[in-house]
Every structure is written in C-alpha cells, then in structure tokens.
Design a protein around this motif. Structure first.
Motif, PDB file in Angstrom:
ATOM      1  N   TYR A  86      34.672  35.152  37.918  1.00 24.86           N
ATOM      2  CA  TYR A  86      35.773  34.640  37.035  1.00 24.86           C
ATOM      3  C   TYR A  86      37.109  35.518  37.794  1.00 24.86           C
ATOM      4  O   TYR A  86      38.101  34.989  37.853  1.00 24.86           O
ATOM      5  CB  TYR A  86      35.793  35.118  35.593  1.00 24.86           C
ATOM      6  N   MET A  89      38.321  33.808  40.691  1.00 22.51           N
ATOM      7  CA  MET A  89      39.350  32.568  40.226  1.00 22.51           C
ATOM      8  C   MET A  89      40.574  32.744  39.502  1.00 22.51           C
ATOM      9  O   MET A  89      41.604  32.158  39.969  1.00 22.51           O
ATOM     10  CB  MET A  89      38.337  31.602  39.427  1.00 22.51           C
ATOM     11  N   ASP A  93      43.956  30.876  40.439  1.00 20.87           N
ATOM     12  CA  ASP A  93      44.534  29.929  39.474  1.00 20.87           C
ATOM     13  C   ASP A  93      45.558  30.768  38.593  1.00 20.87           C
ATOM     14  O   ASP A  93      45.236  31.522  37.574  1.00 20.87           O
ATOM     15  CB  ASP A  93      43.151  29.627  38.799  1.00 20.87           C
ATOM     16  N   TYR A  96      45.043  31.412  34.852  1.00 20.37           N
ATOM     17  CA  TYR A  96      44.111  32.371  34.133  1.00 20.37           C
ATOM     18  C   TYR A  96      44.687  33.768  34.408  1.00 20.37           C
ATOM     19  O   TYR A  96      45.096  34.089  35.518  1.00 20.37           O
ATOM     20  CB  TYR A  96      42.727  32.095  34.615  1.00 20.37           C
ATOM     21  N   TYR A 120      39.051  29.687  46.929  1.00 21.64           N
ATOM     22  CA  TYR A 120      38.572  30.585  45.810  1.00 21.64           C
ATOM     23  C   TYR A 120      37.135  30.137  45.129  1.00 21.64           C
ATOM     24  O   TYR A 120      36.480  31.093  44.954  1.00 21.64           O
ATOM     25  CB  TYR A 120      39.805  30.467  44.676  1.00 21.64           C
ATOM     26  N   SER A 316      37.467  26.594  37.216  1.00 20.40           N
ATOM     27  CA  SER A 316      37.962  27.832  36.438  1.00 20.40           C
ATOM     28  C   SER A 316      37.565  27.881  35.277  1.00 20.40           C
ATOM     29  O   SER A 316      37.099  29.138  34.688  1.00 20.40           O
ATOM     30  CB  SER A 316      39.392  28.026  36.821  1.00 20.40           C
ATOM     31  N   GLU A 320      35.267  30.668  33.283  1.00 18.70           N
ATOM     32  CA  GLU A 320      35.886  31.455  32.140  1.00 18.70           C
ATOM     33  C   GLU A 320      34.746  31.533  31.153  1.00 18.70           C
ATOM     34  O   GLU A 320      34.453  32.519  30.371  1.00 18.70           O
ATOM     35  CB  GLU A 320      37.214  30.711  31.769  1.00 18.70           C
TER      36      GLU A 320
END
Length: 465
Positions: A86, A89, A93, A96, A120, A316, A320
């Motif tokens: 996470y 990412m 991204d 996030y 990623y 993503s 999460e």
C-alpha cells in the motif's frame, strides 16, 4: 510447527536467493537484448489488481499454511506485507495518503528516484515480496512467486529501465518496512520464557489430543499499530469459575455440552466452515500428523480479495483494502491475546471431561491457548468492521476462500453476518462458552471501529466524491 532456529542455514539460503535474483534479472535482460523487438508496454494489464489478489491468497497464504505459522504470527505477516504494498501505491497514486505518522513508529518511505519512471504495481508487489522474505521460511516458494512476477511483466513489454527502477524501488520500500517491523518486539518475544501452567481451579491447561504448550503467551508485548496499548479495549471479566450447578459459569458449560450433543447438519457445516485451525491433528493408529489449514486471518484476507473483486476495485483500492483489513486483524489478535492470558480461563473440554462426561469430545479440536475471549469472534468482528467501512453495510458476497482446501462456499448478506456466524461456530465446535463469543464480538467491533476511525488512506477530495 515451524522451527525458529537454524540461523546459519537461513543466512546461506538468503545469500543464495540474492544470487538467484541477480542472475534472474541478468538473464531476463539478456533475453530482451537478444530479441531486439519489444512489444508495447501494456500498462493497463500491469495494473491488474488480480495480480495482487493472487499474490496474497495463492502466494502468501499457501506459504503460511505450509510453514504452519500461528494465527497471531500470520496476522503480523499479512499486515507488514500489505502495508508495504500500500505504501508504494500511495507514493504513485495522488488519491491515497501514506500511513506514515498514522501507524505507531512508521516513517515515510524514501521518495522514488527523480527522473525515472516507476511501474508502481510492480514496485508494490516487489515491496510485498521483500517484506515477506524476512518473515517466512519457505524461501523457495517465494522465489517461484518472484520469478513468475518478473516473467509476467516481461511479457507485458515493460521497458528495461522501468523494470529495473521499479524492482529496485520496491526492494528499497520493503527494506524500509522491515526496519520498522524489526522494532515491534517480535524478535524479543521469541526468547521469552515459556508459559507456566498454573495448577489452579478454573485455569487453562493443555488439551487433547496433542497437549500443545500455550501459543504466543507474550503477544500483548508486540507493538500495536493503531491501538494505544494491548489493553485499550480490555473486556469485562468472564463469569467467575464456579461448578455449582446454579452458577452462571456452570450454566455456560452445560450450554456447550447440550448444544454439541444435538447439532443440526447446518450447525456442523458452520463449525467446519470456520474451523481455520492450523494446529489440527489427525491420528491414524499410533501415528499423529498435522492437517494443515488456513488461519482465521487468512480466511478474512480471502474475503477481502473476494470483496475487492466484486466491487471492481482497482490496484490501489485493493492494496488499501488488504492494508486496512490486515491491520484490523493484527490489532484484534493483540487485544484478544492480552485478555486470554489475563483471565486465563479453562476450556469447555477440560471442564466437561472432568465434571460432566469423561467421554465427550468437541466437534473441533480445542486450540492451544486460554478460552476467553474467542479469537475468531474478535478478529472476525474487527475485519468485518474494516470491510463494512470500505464497502458498505449490505455488501452480499459468496465466500469461496477455502474451496481450494475442500470446503464448500457459503453466501452472506453482509460482512457482519459472516463475522457473527464465525463467532457462533465456536459454540457449535465445542471450544468456547457464549460469554467469550458475545464479548469477543463486541471487543472486535471496538477494535475495528478504532482502526477505521484513526486511519486516513483516501485524500479528502476523493473521499467526498
């Protein structure tokens, strides 16, 4: 159960792994140079969230089953590896946010190198694998996952410089998470004294058929990720041990005994579906052997994969979900185990055999740790709370997590419905009293709500849309 010794052998294996990885990269690069003609990089396929789902379920879960990690230890592995993926990412991204500064002791990842394009999703899975490397034993299985991952991205046509930069950044990120994990007191607890069984009325004692020593009696010494302490959600004490037939405790014992003697086929199915006991043993004549099973946390990570797939979550959002659920599981085990070794309550099997029926056996094998509160009840409620926070109150799904292990699917109208069934399954299995189940559900929901409230993963603009 997996051995914690053989350090020298492990170091040798790790060195060999580094050599294999270097050779793999070199060979793959040579293949690209020789072909001369590269297909256009399929970036959409490179971000397929199914890659991460398979990494978690078909990959890590099978390793955890093979290595026979205890449920608390398995939750730790899931949490750190999922956070590693996470965090990578979140670097790439903008929707996030990093968990750095939100999780106890976690600092920001190093920034990706300037002027270099990173894939990623590949970097996230490399971080996952790098973190996993220091937490499992079956390194050859991890090597296979890594080689397959590299080959997949090569087939997608990833440019050589982007491939190399992504792998290097993922490795760096994984090492950062491992440095954080090394400070959670896990290694120290491996050297603590074994639990001493107290020969006192109402106290837990090892149970048949294996009479395994108490599992993870010092788990409340592990650093939580979100909780202030292991005892932050300390539950009320269980009914006082009392064998008077009119006592609340004895009535709960009797309830377990009578319930298990008249189980319906559906109740037996429920007990078997949620067994998830990696300590289960089978006997054949004079021989006893382990019947390897998924852990409770592994089952809920499987449900998370199913939920993200059904919701059409991208890479993503899938990362999460795995991070949030795994953190909720990890915190749930810390909270539950803190109470288990505080109240140290005797199991139904021991009480019933000594005071009611010496020939009675529970449908499920009794796990090797104290009774109160119910671990399944706590961690299932905690995970269900995280999933409900992500996907909603009435998210219906078919749980096929254990189909590969010979367990048929079951359908649920919501995550809480699944967690409630997981909790009551412990009564049907004959291994928990009602108080441990009901209080455990409440304890788990409090842990899950706390985690969901404290953690911020979506930026405000995205969350409000």
């Amino acid at each position: 159960m997996a051995c914690y010794a053989c350090c020298a052998t492990r170091i040798t294996v790790l060195n060999m792994k580094k050599l294999i990885t270097s050779l793999s990269l070199a060979c793959l690069a040579a293949v690209v140079c020789c072909t001369g003609c590269r297909p256009a990089f399929d970036e959409k396929a490179a971000a397929d969230p199914e890659l991460l789902r398979k990494m978690v379920m078909s990959g890590l879960t099978e390793i955890i089953i093979y290595d026979i990690f205890t449920p608390p230890v398995a939750s730790r592995i899931y949490a750190y590896t999922s956070i590693a993926a996470y965090e990578v990412m979140a670097q790439g991204d903008p929707a996030y946010e990093s968990l750095a500064g939100q999780l106890n002791g976690l600092t920001p990842l190093p920034a990706p190198p300037a002027g270099v394009k990173i894939c990623y999703p590949l970097a996230a899975m490399q971080a996952y694998l790098t973190t996993c490397e220091q937490m499992i034993f079956s390194l050859e299985r991890l090597d296979t996952l890594q080689i397959n991952l590299y080959q997949h991205y090569r087939k997608l046509g990833i440019p050589e410089d982007q491939f190399k930069a992504s792998v290097e950044y993922g490795t760096q990120a994984g090492k950062h998470i491992l440095a954080w994990a090394s400070q959670d007191n896990y290694k120290q607890t491996r050297t603590f004294e074994k639990y001493t069984v107290k020969n006192e009325p109402g106290r837990w004692v090892p149970t048949p058929p294996t009479y395994i020593d108490a599992v993870e009696p010092h788990w409340n010494k592990i650093r939580p990720m979100v909780l202030d302490s292991a005892a932050q959600f300390k539950p009320d004490q269980p009914p006082l041990y009392d064998l008077e037939k009119s006592s609340a405790f004895y009535q709960q014992v009797l309830e377990v005994y009578e319930t298990t003697r008249s189980l319906s086929p559906e109740q037996r199915t429920i007990a078997d579906f949620w067994d998830c006991n990696p300590f289960a043993m089978q006997t054949q004549g004079h021989f006893m052997f382990a019947n390897k099973k998924i852990t409770p946390g592994g089952h809920w990570m499987g449900i998370t994969a199913i939920a993200t797939r059904g919701a059409g979550a991208d890479f993503s959002a899938t990362a999460e979900a795995f991070a949030r659920v795994s953190i909720s599981l990890f915190e749930g085990f810390i909270s539950c185990w803190d109470e288990k070794y505080r109240s140290n309550l005797i199991r139904p099997e021991t009480v019933i055999n000594e005071n009611i029926d010496p020939n009675w056996k529970p449908m499920l094998q009794t796990p090797p740790f104290p009774e109160y509160t119910s671990g399944h009840s706590v961690i299932s409620a905690s995970a269900a709370t995280a999933l409900t926070n992500l996907f909603g109150e009435n998210y219906a799904f078919v749980d096929s997590t254990e189909v590969p292990y010979g367990v048929a699917s079951r359908s649920f109208p919501s995550f809480y419905a699944a967690s409630d069934e997981a909790a009551v399954s412990r009564m049907y299995g004959g291994i928990h009293y009602k108080a441990a189940i009901e209080v455990g559900k409440s304890q788990g929901r409090m842990v899950g709500r706390h985690v969901s409230t404290k953690l911020k993963t979506r930026v405000q603009a995205t969350a409000s849309n």
